[in-house]
Design a protein around this motif. Sequence first.
Motif, PDB file in Angstrom:
ATOM      1  N   ASP A  25      38.558  -6.073 -26.197  1.00 12.28           N
ATOM      2  CA  ASP A  25      37.771  -4.857 -25.689  1.00 12.28           C
ATOM      3  C   ASP A  25      38.569  -4.603 -24.176  1.00 12.28           C
ATOM      4  N   PHE A  26      38.880  -5.477 -23.670  1.00 12.58           N
ATOM      5  CA  PHE A  26      39.320  -5.080 -22.271  1.00 12.58           C
ATOM      6  C   PHE A  26      40.531  -4.042 -22.682  1.00 12.58           C
ATOM      7  N   PHE A  27      41.394  -4.409 -23.597  1.00 13.00           N
ATOM      8  CA  PHE A  27      42.509  -3.714 -23.730  1.00 13.00           C
ATOM      9  C   PHE A  27      42.184  -2.082 -24.177  1.00 13.00           C
ATOM     10  N   LYS A  28      40.894  -2.048 -25.048  1.00 10.50           N
ATOM     11  CA  LYS A  28      40.879  -0.853 -25.348  1.00 10.50           C
ATOM     12  C   LYS A  28      40.120  -0.237 -24.263  1.00 10.50           C
ATOM     13  N   SER A  29      39.404  -0.811 -23.583  1.00 12.17           N
ATOM     14  CA  SER A  29      38.785   0.010 -22.338  1.00 12.17           C
ATOM     15  C   SER A  29      39.611   0.367 -21.360  1.00 12.17           C
ATOM     16  N   LEU A  30      41.017  -0.762 -21.184  1.00 13.80           N
ATOM     17  CA  LEU A  30      41.912  -0.112 -20.212  1.00 13.80           C
ATOM     18  C   LEU A  30      42.645   1.042 -20.795  1.00 13.80           C
ATOM     19  N   ASN A  31      43.017   1.158 -22.080  1.00 14.63           N
ATOM     20  CA  ASN A  31      43.499   2.292 -22.796  1.00 14.63           C
ATOM     21  C   ASN A  31      42.516   3.522 -22.183  1.00 14.63           C
ATOM     22  N   ALA A  32      41.129   3.340 -22.741  1.00 14.13           N
ATOM     23  CA  ALA A  32      40.358   4.586 -22.583  1.00 14.13           C
ATOM     24  C   ALA A  32      40.166   5.018 -21.287  1.00 14.13           C
ATOM     25  N   LEU A  33      40.093   4.251 -20.391  1.00 12.68           N
ATOM     26  CA  LEU A  33      39.895   4.593 -18.953  1.00 12.68           C
ATOM     27  C   LEU A  33      41.170   5.091 -18.042  1.00 12.68           C
ATOM     28  N   THR A  34      42.388   4.491 -18.519  1.00 13.81           N
ATOM     29  CA  THR A  34      43.684   5.005 -17.913  1.00 13.81           C
ATOM     30  C   THR A  34      44.544   5.880 -18.790  1.00 13.81           C
ATOM     31  N   GLY A  35      44.201   5.894 -19.945  1.00 15.73           N
ATOM     32  CA  GLY A  35      45.249   6.873 -20.915  1.00 15.73           C
ATOM     33  C   GLY A  35      46.616   6.124 -21.147  1.00 15.73           C
ATOM     34  N   ILE A  36      46.874   4.892 -20.710  1.00 17.94           N
ATOM     35  CA  ILE A  36      47.981   4.133 -21.128  1.00 17.94           C
ATOM     36  C   ILE A  36      47.926   3.832 -22.356  1.00 17.94           C
ATOM     37  N   PRO A  37      48.922   3.913 -23.337  1.00 17.41           N
ATOM     38  CA  PRO A  37      48.936   3.597 -24.582  1.00 17.41           C
ATOM     39  C   PRO A  37      48.419   2.287 -24.907  1.00 17.41           C
TER      40      PRO A  37
END
Lengths: 235, 80
Positions: free
Chosen positions: A10-22
């Motif tokens: 969940d953290f990885f997905k959220s980091l992806n969603a919030l920052t746009g980092i793939p």
Amino acid sequence: MSRQVKYSEDFFKSLNALTGIPMRKIQAYAKDNNPFNILEHPMVVDPNEKQLEKISKLNEFISSYSVLRMEEDQNRIKFSSPEDSGKYFQSLLGGMKDKERFMVAFLDNSNSIIETRTVSEGGINMAVVHPREILKIAISNDCSSLILSHNHPGGSTNPSKEDQALTQRIVDIFHPLSIKVLDHIIVGGSRFSSMAEQGYLPNGSLNNAKYDPIVFSDDIKEQESDYPIDEELEL
Amino acid sequence: MSNITKVTKVSDDFLALITWLTKPNDEEIRVIKGIVKNEGVRALFINITSLQVSNELKSKLIDLKNVIIAFDGDISEGGE
């Protein structure tokens, strides 16, 4: 800054969603590194300008949240009367028109809130409360007392036989542990009532503790209520 | 600068940042501001699903909550 990290998908997905980092970059970096480094040292994932801006804002957000949270910890909400707890739960439950929710505030020995949890959420006229869940939370946060609250989507703040029976069940469970049930607040729209203030709160354990789920129906409550309260309480 | 002024400033910063990160509409900003002011920042992330905001905003708030949980693991709520 040292950060304690709990890795989760969940953290990885959220980091992806919030920052746009793939995701592939985040997961690849996290294989051998603390993924929070991405926020502290964003260049490790070679972000573009927009991603870098989002990371910067996210860092600022975390810092801002931490400061406010520390401030809240120093100024915990403290209940000194049924009116305090009534207003508190009214703010949390007053807007619930389409479902019934049961919440519990876990308090320390100065009646300050350690945490407040939703322990049950049902439809418009029924919810199931699992005492075991309340017990688990109470043990984990080492509380001294509890305040129960639920809403009546129909708007009535009259406590019913079922409300009192449910309260007694909770008291039966927590009394042997010296955890007091201080009140049970019933919220109906913009109004609330305190079972403690009305004298309906059990003072002690009557029965052996039972941990079965407790089902209560708002329909029954509002139809069968036979307490001598004809009018809604204005508090 | 008094402590109250400091907290107000941080609170304003927090609202500005959460607005930038989650792009709420005007009514949703009002909801967020009301909760932060009256209940505190933690309360905002407790029971996100019950907030009177769009599902899109709820999803973004859950993303922020997941980052906060990773940061310090304690938000007084078990999860969404």
